[in-house]
Design an enzyme around this catalytic site. Structure first.
Site: not given
Lengths: 336, 257
Positions: A50-52, A98, A113-114, A191, A193
């Protein structure tokens, strides 16, 4: 033969650009073969999260391969040439460096993050199965995975939770162990909660009760989370059975008082009770935290814990990069 | 020096290494995975000690303070080895090992262990059952006290929001600690019940009667504690404090009765 990487990520491209280049998990193998054809390269791997989205290639001439792939991708996806501004290009040792940073979570939006490790491994596996990889990419990716493991075991880059929601979930696990026997009550269907409760459910929390001033909204959220709605003036009756209470109402004054909890103690047989107060102004009277079996954490306490974890991770970056550099030197890549 | 003492010294050193190793690991934020191996080695040496003393006595070696303390240390180690790995509570070993060392050091104090102990003549099976079951029970109750201390440490850290230490990261969850503690109390209470029944059936001197009365008082206290927890409920803090206090109290009582 040269190693190269062309990619865009959350830092270089907005989501509307990233989504144009996104590749479904099931199509990564085919995308790797298409990439090899597009770039006239010999080997290729496509990573898409989702990020790259990143394209790793082994080609005879890096510059020519970059030009071909950028032009042909723009044509294929039907975007104008201005999209090139969002791409980063890395060659030889820089590309390998990279990749190792990506696999180790150093290039992620949430540092350390894993999940990315598994995502890259899956992308590589898909390309391998599709026959799109060869000696160069196999060697680089396998080394990147071993470096990623080393970074995670020898540093504390992944230690501690960096978001308020995850800190709360970690604390709940420290108190209750497996959450499969734990029940949760949400006071206020906001949101924050919802996000925190969802994290608890994803870690196995057995059932969710939602109490909100608007009962319709409580029912809506309860349905979304597979729980039960409770009328706001009846939340005390549920206190007897729950283990975790997440409170985030818009009330200008405290709604959970020491007396409310004292009344429920006997029926609860004095079992531990975890209150997460993420409302400002606070929903839970601090005196509640003085009750022996109650653990009360407000938004400041949770945010401070998350911040400490983020700081600890930031302090680890240098050490992680030293490990990556040391491991890559063993490969004798051009440019190292 | 006799073989039995060498076994006990070796067991004490091994448990001490396990304790120090564990503490260093925890301080550095790692799991103390090797502590269990040191404790297994200590357990083997404890068995060696009990075996040699048992042969000398031709009976269960539970005569005198030294033998009782060594047997208690063995029982505590046994329950740790049974409970710790099963519940994945590696840190339990770090807390248990110093108690084992302490008991064994007291047992090794000159005069506590009789050299060349005489054979027990005319031993009574009820007497042996009483002694063995009671000391085994104290092993379980000692481990319950250890779990109680662990809970109190974790509870304090959670309450004060001091969550950065390696100790905090390695401590098992509150609920698991409390479940283990309660089960150990039930187990210890059950064994103590058998010990006390056997005590009533054995031939008694006046001194033994006093000892039995003290044992009954301890038993009643533990029954009240587990009963209260089961029927009415107790906070983790009160349960833990009671488990620790009762264990210390019962040791003190037996030291003087």
């Amino acid at each position: 033969m040269e190693l190269l990487c062309l990619g865009l990520n959350h830092r270089t491209a907005p989501v509307e650009v990233r989504e144009r280049f996104a590749v479904g998990t099931a199509s990564l193998g085919k995308a790797a073969n298409d990439l090899v054809l597009l770039a006239e390269a010999t080997e290729g791997v496509v990573i898409s999260t989702c990020n790259r989205t990143e394209f790793y290639l082994a080609a005879v001439n890096a510059q020519a391969a970059f030009e071909r792939i950028e032009t042909r991708l723009a044509e294929k996806i039907q975007v104008d040439s201005s999209v090139s501004a969002h791409f980063y290009r890395k060659e030889k040792a820089d590309a390998a460096m990279h990749l190792c940073r990506v696999v180790s979570g150093l290039d992620s939006m949430m540092l350390g993050e894993t999940e990315i490790f598994g995502q890259v491994k899956h992308a590589y596996g898909a390309a391998l199965d599709a026959g799109a990889t060869g000696a160069i990419l196999n060697k680089i990716f396998q080394r990147a995975f071993s470096v990623g493991k080393k970074v995670r075991t020898e540093t504390s880059i992944q230690e501690g939770s960096t978001s308020v929601g995850n800190v709360a979930v970690d604390l709940a696990e420290k108190i209750f162990g497996h959450l499969k026997n734990s029940e949760v009550m949400i006071l206020g269907a906001g949101e924050m909660s919802r996000i925190t409760a969802q994290s608890l459910v994803s870690r196995g929390a057995r059932s969710i009760f939602v109490a909100n001033r608007s009962f319709d909204r409580a029912e809506e959220l309860a349905k979304e989370m597979g729980g039960s709605a409770v009328r706001f003036d009846e939340w005390q009756s549920v206190l007897n059975r729950v283990d975790v209470v997440i409170s985030s109402t818009g009330s200008p004054h405290a709604i959970v008082h020491r007396s409310d909890v004292e009344k429920a103690r006997r029926a609860r047989k004095y079992r531990p009770l975890f209150f997460i107060d993420i409302a400002v102004p606070r929903d839970i009277d601090p005196a509640v935290g003085e009750i022996e079996e109650v653990y009360l954490y407000d938004i400041d306490a949770l945010e401070q814990l998350a911040e400490e974890a983020r700081t600890r991770r930031l302090l680890q970056i240098e050490e992680c990069e030293r490990i990556i550099m040391h491991e890559l030197e063993k490969l004798n890549l051009p440019g190292m | 020096m006799d073989m039995d003492r060498w076994f006990l010294i070796a067991a004490t050193l091994l448990a001490a290494i396990g304790a120090v190793w564990g503490m260093i690991s925890v301080h550095q934020g790692h799991r103390s995975q090797l502590t269990v191996f040191w404790m297994v080695a200590a357990f083997v040496c404890q068995l060696g000690f009990l075996s040699v003393r048992g042969q000398m006595r031709a009976a269960c070696p539970l005569v005198g303070t030294g033998e009782i303390l060594a047997f208690l240390a063995w029982s505590l180690t046994l329950f740790y080895l049974l409970v710790g790995p099963a519940y994945r509570i590696s840190l339990l070993g770090v807390f248990t090992a110093p108690v084992v060392v302490l008991f064994q050091l007291f047992a090794l104090v000159p005069g506590k262990l009789v050299e060349n102990p005489p054979r027990v003549i005319g031993g009574n099976p009820w007497h042996e059952t009483h002694s063995a079951m009671s000391v085994l029970a104290y092993g379980a109750l000692a481990l319950a006290a250890v779990a109680g201390v662990m809970f109190l440490v974790l509870d304090k850290q959670l309450k004060d929001q001091h969550l950065k230490s390696g100790l905090f990261r390695n401590l098992p969850p509150v609920r698991e600690l409390l479940i283990s503690l309660e089960r150990l109390l039930w187990l210890g209470g059950g064994l103590l019940t058998i010990g006390i029944i056997a005590g009533f059936l054995m031939p008694r001197t006046t001194q033994a009667t006093g000892h039995l009365v003290a044992a009954v008082a301890v038993w009643v206290s533990y029954v009240l504690l587990v009963g209260l927890k089961a029927v009415r409920g107790l906070t983790g803090r009160r349960l833990s404090l009671s488990a620790v206090a009762l264990f210390i109290l019962s040791l003190v009582v037996f030291a003087f009765v």
